[in-house]
Motif scaffolding. Sequence first.
Motif, PDB file in Angstrom:
ATOM      1  N   LEU A 288      -3.631  31.787  31.698  1.00 26.91           N
ATOM      2  CA  LEU A 288      -4.743  30.856  32.184  1.00 26.91           C
ATOM      3  C   LEU A 288      -4.305  29.800  32.731  1.00 26.91           C
ATOM      4  CD1 LEU A 288      -7.503  31.814  29.797  1.00 26.91           C
ATOM      5  CD2 LEU A 288      -7.645  31.946  32.370  1.00 26.91           C
ATOM      6  N   ASN A 291      -2.554  29.965  36.061  1.00 23.51           N
ATOM      7  CA  ASN A 291      -3.030  30.784  37.062  1.00 23.51           C
ATOM      8  C   ASN A 291      -2.326  32.069  37.440  1.00 23.51           C
ATOM      9  OD1 ASN A 291      -5.483  30.246  38.530  1.00 23.51           O
ATOM     10  ND2 ASN A 291      -4.720  28.366  39.383  1.00 23.51           N
ATOM     11  N   SER A 317     -12.084  36.799  25.255  1.00 23.38           N
ATOM     12  CA  SER A 317     -13.110  36.450  25.757  1.00 23.38           C
ATOM     13  C   SER A 317     -12.883  35.857  27.351  1.00 23.38           C
ATOM     14  CB  SER A 317     -13.861  35.574  25.181  1.00 23.38           C
ATOM     15  OG  SER A 317     -12.985  34.392  24.666  1.00 23.38           O
ATOM     16  N   ASN A 318     -11.612  35.512  27.560  1.00 28.08           N
ATOM     17  CA  ASN A 318     -11.238  34.994  28.783  1.00 28.08           C
ATOM     18  C   ASN A 318     -10.577  36.225  29.631  1.00 28.08           C
ATOM     19  OD1 ASN A 318      -9.366  35.184  26.773  1.00 28.08           O
ATOM     20  ND2 ASN A 318      -7.962  33.621  27.664  1.00 28.08           N
ATOM     21  N   ASN A 320     -11.443  37.641  32.404  1.00 28.39           N
ATOM     22  CA  ASN A 320     -11.330  37.877  33.776  1.00 28.39           C
ATOM     23  C   ASN A 320     -10.055  37.808  34.522  1.00 28.39           C
ATOM     24  OD1 ASN A 320     -13.182  39.253  34.944  1.00 28.39           O
ATOM     25  ND2 ASN A 320     -14.279  37.415  35.832  1.00 28.39           N
ATOM     26  N   ASN A 321      -9.069  37.141  33.653  1.00 29.53           N
ATOM     27  CA  ASN A 321      -7.673  37.005  34.365  1.00 29.53           C
ATOM     28  C   ASN A 321      -6.736  38.261  34.031  1.00 29.53           C
ATOM     29  OD1 ASN A 321      -7.335  34.435  35.422  1.00 29.53           O
ATOM     30  ND2 ASN A 321      -5.538  34.166  34.008  1.00 29.53           N
ATOM     31  N   PRO A 344     -12.721  41.949  37.877  1.00 23.06           N
ATOM     32  CA  PRO A 344     -13.726  41.309  38.606  1.00 23.06           C
ATOM     33  C   PRO A 344     -14.389  42.219  39.607  1.00 23.06           C
ATOM     34  CG  PRO A 344     -12.189  39.664  38.332  1.00 23.06           C
ATOM     35  CD  PRO A 344     -11.378  41.011  38.066  1.00 23.06           C
ATOM     36  N   SER A 346     -15.343  41.490  42.549  1.00 28.12           N
ATOM     37  CA  SER A 346     -14.782  41.079  43.762  1.00 28.12           C
ATOM     38  C   SER A 346     -13.399  41.729  44.160  1.00 28.12           C
ATOM     39  CB  SER A 346     -14.673  39.647  44.106  1.00 28.12           C
ATOM     40  OG  SER A 346     -13.684  39.088  43.102  1.00 28.12           O
ATOM     41  N   VAL A 347     -12.637  42.021  42.966  1.00 29.10           N
ATOM     42  CA  VAL A 347     -11.435  42.600  43.080  1.00 29.10           C
ATOM     43  C   VAL A 347     -11.683  44.318  43.310  1.00 29.10           C
ATOM     44  CG1 VAL A 347      -9.362  43.306  41.966  1.00 29.10           C
ATOM     45  CG2 VAL A 347     -10.203  40.978  41.891  1.00 29.10           C
TER      46      VAL A 347
ATOM     47  N   ALA B  68     -15.597  35.182  43.324  1.00 30.01           N
ATOM     48  CA  ALA B  68     -14.380  35.626  43.011  1.00 30.01           C
ATOM     49  C   ALA B  68     -13.629  35.435  41.559  1.00 30.01           C
ATOM     50  CB  ALA B  68     -13.498  35.368  44.312  1.00 30.01           C
ATOM     51  N   SER B  69     -14.107  34.264  40.998  1.00 31.92           N
ATOM     52  CA  SER B  69     -13.544  34.212  39.805  1.00 31.92           C
ATOM     53  C   SER B  69     -14.257  34.863  38.596  1.00 31.92           C
ATOM     54  CB  SER B  69     -13.728  32.609  39.440  1.00 31.92           C
ATOM     55  OG  SER B  69     -13.535  31.739  40.715  1.00 31.92           O
ATOM     56  N   GLY B  70     -15.174  35.440  38.944  1.00 30.35           N
ATOM     57  CA  GLY B  70     -15.905  36.510  38.185  1.00 30.35           C
ATOM     58  C   GLY B  70     -16.884  35.660  37.121  1.00 30.35           C
ATOM     59  N   ILE B  71     -17.414  34.574  37.345  1.00 34.05           N
ATOM     60  CA  ILE B  71     -18.409  33.850  36.469  1.00 34.05           C
ATOM     61  C   ILE B  71     -19.670  33.872  36.895  1.00 34.05           C
ATOM     62  CG2 ILE B  71     -16.569  32.268  35.379  1.00 34.05           C
ATOM     63  CD1 ILE B  71     -17.783  30.029  36.963  1.00 34.05           C
ATOM     64  N   ASN B  84     -20.676  35.086  32.492  1.00 36.38           N
ATOM     65  CA  ASN B  84     -19.519  35.008  31.372  1.00 36.38           C
ATOM     66  C   ASN B  84     -19.733  33.419  30.971  1.00 36.38           C
ATOM     67  OD1 ASN B  84     -17.638  34.810  29.618  1.00 36.38           O
ATOM     68  ND2 ASN B  84     -16.674  36.552  30.662  1.00 36.38           N
ATOM     69  N   SER B  86     -18.538  32.093  28.222  1.00 39.74           N
ATOM     70  CA  SER B  86     -17.566  31.938  26.824  1.00 39.74           C
ATOM     71  C   SER B  86     -16.318  31.908  27.203  1.00 39.74           C
ATOM     72  CB  SER B  86     -18.112  32.919  25.831  1.00 39.74           C
ATOM     73  OG  SER B  86     -18.052  34.401  26.567  1.00 39.74           O
ATOM     74  N   TRP B  87     -15.983  31.045  28.029  1.00 34.30           N
ATOM     75  CA  TRP B  87     -14.589  30.929  28.448  1.00 34.30           C
ATOM     76  C   TRP B  87     -13.979  29.742  27.773  1.00 34.30           C
ATOM     77  CZ3 TRP B  87     -12.225  32.220  33.794  1.00 34.30           C
ATOM     78  CH2 TRP B  87     -12.878  33.593  34.222  1.00 34.30           C
ATOM     79  N   PRO B  88     -13.562  29.632  26.477  1.00 33.25           N
ATOM     80  CA  PRO B  88     -12.966  28.407  25.785  1.00 33.25           C
ATOM     81  C   PRO B  88     -11.855  28.020  26.585  1.00 33.25           C
ATOM     82  CG  PRO B  88     -12.606  30.609  24.330  1.00 33.25           C
ATOM     83  CD  PRO B  88     -13.471  30.993  25.644  1.00 33.25           C
ATOM     84  N   LEU B  89     -10.977  28.915  27.151  1.00 32.06           N
ATOM     85  CA  LEU B  89      -9.794  28.404  27.657  1.00 32.06           C
ATOM     86  C   LEU B  89     -10.035  27.644  29.175  1.00 32.06           C
ATOM     87  CD1 LEU B  89      -7.776  31.200  26.473  1.00 32.06           C
ATOM     88  CD2 LEU B  89      -7.508  28.730  25.875  1.00 32.06           C
ATOM     89  N   TYR B  92      -8.752  24.541  30.386  1.00 32.31           N
ATOM     90  CA  TYR B  92      -7.641  24.041  31.374  1.00 32.31           C
ATOM     91  C   TYR B  92      -8.178  23.881  32.753  1.00 32.31           C
ATOM     92  CZ  TYR B  92      -4.223  25.805  28.096  1.00 32.31           C
ATOM     93  OH  TYR B  92      -3.442  26.182  26.858  1.00 32.31           O
ATOM     94  N   THR B  94      -8.586  25.732  35.173  1.00 28.80           N
ATOM     95  CA  THR B  94      -7.931  26.483  35.971  1.00 28.80           C
ATOM     96  C   THR B  94      -8.183  27.985  35.698  1.00 28.80           C
ATOM     97  OG1 THR B  94      -5.926  26.842  34.979  1.00 28.80           O
ATOM     98  CG2 THR B  94      -5.980  24.959  36.457  1.00 28.80           C
ATOM     99  N   PHE B  95      -8.630  28.700  36.823  1.00 33.32           N
ATOM    100  CA  PHE B  95      -8.669  30.251  36.496  1.00 33.32           C
ATOM    101  C   PHE B  95      -8.385  30.756  37.643  1.00 33.32           C
ATOM    102  CE2 PHE B  95     -12.965  28.182  37.294  1.00 33.32           C
ATOM    103  CZ  PHE B  95     -13.332  28.625  38.273  1.00 33.32           C
ATOM    104  N   THR B  96      -8.015  31.974  37.563  1.00 33.75           N
ATOM    105  CA  THR B  96      -7.569  32.810  38.707  1.00 33.75           C
ATOM    106  C   THR B  96      -8.637  32.584  39.750  1.00 33.75           C
ATOM    107  OG1 THR B  96      -6.108  34.211  37.308  1.00 33.75           O
ATOM    108  CG2 THR B  96      -6.602  34.903  39.491  1.00 33.75           C
ATOM    109  N   TRP B  98      -9.487  34.687  42.262  1.00 34.34           N
ATOM    110  CA  TRP B  98      -9.267  36.090  43.073  1.00 34.34           C
ATOM    111  C   TRP B  98      -9.442  36.206  44.355  1.00 34.34           C
ATOM    112  CZ3 TRP B  98      -6.827  39.335  40.122  1.00 34.34           C
ATOM    113  CH2 TRP B  98      -6.818  39.028  38.595  1.00 34.34           C
TER     114      TRP B  98
END
Lengths: 484, 484
Positions: A288, A291, A317-318, A320-321, A344, A346-347, B68-71, B84, B86-89, B92, B94-96, B98
């Motif tokens: 994460l 990226n 829980s994260n 989606n990566n 995801p 979209s993918v 695309a990020s899936g949220i 979603n 519940s992304w504690p991370l 950061y 930054t998320f992929t 997609w």
Amino acid sequence: MSKRINIQWQPDKNDKTPIYKQIVNYFSMMIVEGHWSLDENLPTQRDLAKQFNVNRSTIVSAMDELMASGIIETAYGGGTKITNNSWPLLAYSTFTNWRDFISAGPFKSNQEIIQTINKLEFEDYIRLGTGELDPSLFPKKLYDEVMANISKDLISLNYLEPLGLLDLRKELVKRLALEGIKANEKQILITSGSLQALQLISLCMLNDQSIVYTEAPSYIKSLQVFQSSGINLAPLSMDDDGLKYWQINTSRLKNKRNQIIYTIPDFHNPTSVSMSSLRREELLKFSLKYNLPIIEDSAYSELFFDKKKTKPLRANSNNNNVLYIGTVSKTLAPGLRVGWIVGPESVIERLGDVKMQVDYGASSISQLIVKEFFASGLYDKHLIMIRKELKMRRDNAIKAIDKYLGDQVSYRIPKGGFYIWLEFKKKISTEKIFQKALENNILLNPGNIYDFENNNCIRLSYSYEDSNTLNKAIKILSEIIEDI
Amino acid sequence: MSKRINIQWQPDKNDKTPIYKQIVNYFSMMIVEGHWSLDENLPTQRDLAKQFNVNRSTIVSAMDELMASGIIETAYGGGTKITNNSWPLLAYSTFTNWRDFISAGPFKSNQEIIQTINKLEFEDYIRLGTGELDPSLFPKKLYDEVMANISKDLISLNYLEPLGLLDLRKELVKRLALEGIKANEKQILITSGSLQALQLISLCMLNDQSIVYTEAPSYIKSLQVFQSSGINLAPLSMDDDGLKYWQINTSRLKNKRNQIIYTIPDFHNPTSVSMSSLRREELLKFSLKYNLPIIEDSAYSELFFDKKKTKPLRANSNNNNVLYIGTVSKTLAPGLRVGWIVGPESVIERLGDVKMQVDYGASSISQLIVKEFFASGLYDKHLIMIRKELKMRRDNAIKAIDKYLGDQVSYRIPKGGFYIWLEFKKKISTEKIFQKALENNILLNPGNIYDFENNNCIRLSYSYEDSNTLNKAIKILSEIIEDI
């Protein structure tokens, strides 16, 4: 035995036409004009080289071109024979040079040793390295039950939805939930085996600027799909907790895009290492932070011997990566060619669209079979049997290794999956072992095909041969190694 | 009905961050910090555009990235919802992305209309253009017989030989011989449907410098496999004898390599034209003279209504210039995903090697089913039934067209296959027809998707819907056309 052709002709070394081309022209003429008859055998390459007083490689070039043109071919039982002497239109003296064609596409060939193994697996060898279940472990009774259930409702076998059989995806939603992976049916694509998931990723999401970070050694090296598409692999070594992700050069991550990690966290192929929970958490954080998404290949995750499996990376829980890949190839039947990828929407939609372009979906009957195995509970019943059986086979394999190879190798005891990664203590040529083993009717997978550099290892699989056969083969292997 | 989120925030037009990115950041924050709860619906794109006082396209960009990020994701029944929170991370921040990933690969997407058709085929429409047999024509009794035969000997479903099930290839050797095609088992590769044969050719034998010459209109245009790989298509128009090969600019052939002709000589998709014997001979001569090989797609060749089929191009003695593709998709069951390609050994070996890399072979159970259909004679029995049935359906379709559309269209009467290529006499927007038909619960295939330029046609298929349904649909179609 066919008659062997007797040749008097000699190439003209003063002619400007290259020697190999002169040979091609002469052979073509003799065949087309009917001087040599169909099914006659040509002299061996060695004899031709001697007779024409040229290098063997010149003969090879000429034969390649004649073979690519399709007028000669390899004869059964060795040698070369003529296939077709009735080309009236060869008078044009041009015919398609297929050799040009088959090397024109962007996709690379498998390594020669992989090609050899792929073929020899269908001859009569003891298969010490095969990544498949013993055919005798196929649950014929359960399969018959499944087929009877399917037959009741089956009215046709037409094309299926772009993402694959909806009922199968619904079953997967339930199964994934049990592992802590939340997914809806639109986040799942059914693939023609999990290998195809990697191909779709390479077609859709990566390019020749991409880097795939992966365990070294790894399954991926024995396959070519990424490399054949021109995608770069970068090796990461492992410890007992799995992939040492911190070896990734993070400064490279900032400038480059489309990098991805490929990992087999459970009972890794070929080393049998499983990634610890802690390492999984760290890896996700790293992923994460930078990226850098992850392809999680769960091929062996159901094949645990003792404690229940570790939570998948995608269960976090994260999640989606993470793109999660599954299959029934290692648990039930590789010949069904059914796998799946979870990611995801979209993918999944993009991959599904391309799947429609390349093969219009996986076999409907295969998908129905897997759906019914899941829905009926027979798959889970089968898994219990397979785990028990594989554990017994592992115990037997370890005993045989300790008995016959004890002093010569080191290895990890696998806690699941198919493989023992044997490292020889003395420096040894695994190619030589491969050849010697073949002479003794044993087919094995040298470690080099999994690695980024030469190693001193072989991948031993206890999944395919029964315990008696495996013991005999390991004994012979130990004798081969002493002789080398 | 979910609650709709109420937004007070506004983007800052003086901020250097692009507006769409501000929206992404704001939405991400609201979701991650839990201000918006899971499964709440977002306002419509139209409302958001209005509220933020921005173009609709700005909203689309932002939504795409969030999706695309899936949220966020498309909600059932329309609208957009949060997936979603519940992304504690995500701390950061930054998320992929997609979206970057899914557009990074070299392979292109299907045209949007093809994607739409692929999806709508699984909803409840009358399918007037579908290139499949009516599911009710699936020979369930013969299938049960085949499955019972297979079950007797089946002990497992493991991987098969790299070129596909040997017994299936042996059956094909016999069947091909009956058509005048000499081939041994090493000259045949079993593919996952015949579409995959085209993909393998594109991976192995063609590149972005290549040209594929093909009929216009053509099936190949409706699929994307060559174009998505960056290979160029060149259209050749047709007359009643088939492909007008002399339109190929022969001066271009001398400088360029890796050009190839793709043709469907029998009951062509979508025009139903069959290439005459004379044209086939001429085409072969041309092909040899200019070193221009041919891909012969025989998908419909077994589906002749009256006289026996014309000899395949590959049956000619100079056959080695032709790659011959076959399938059971149009005759028996597309869901089996079994096809084959016949060519010189060198070509078949190369394609087979790459097939092992991309999906490790076609479904074993599907291959066993096709083998048994062939070996038992049940396939030939089935073909007799199918030909008779299709002929009846064609006759009915012609009657209905003459009755309801008689004044408005011209067409050829097909002598085999699935399709009638309807050309409207008045200039008409086939896209409008497509949309209007959808509103009337009819899914049809506009001619544009088969052609290199706009045309005035639709592909009507009499293979899928029964005669009553087809008649009703044609009647509705005639009303739609009068209204336009």
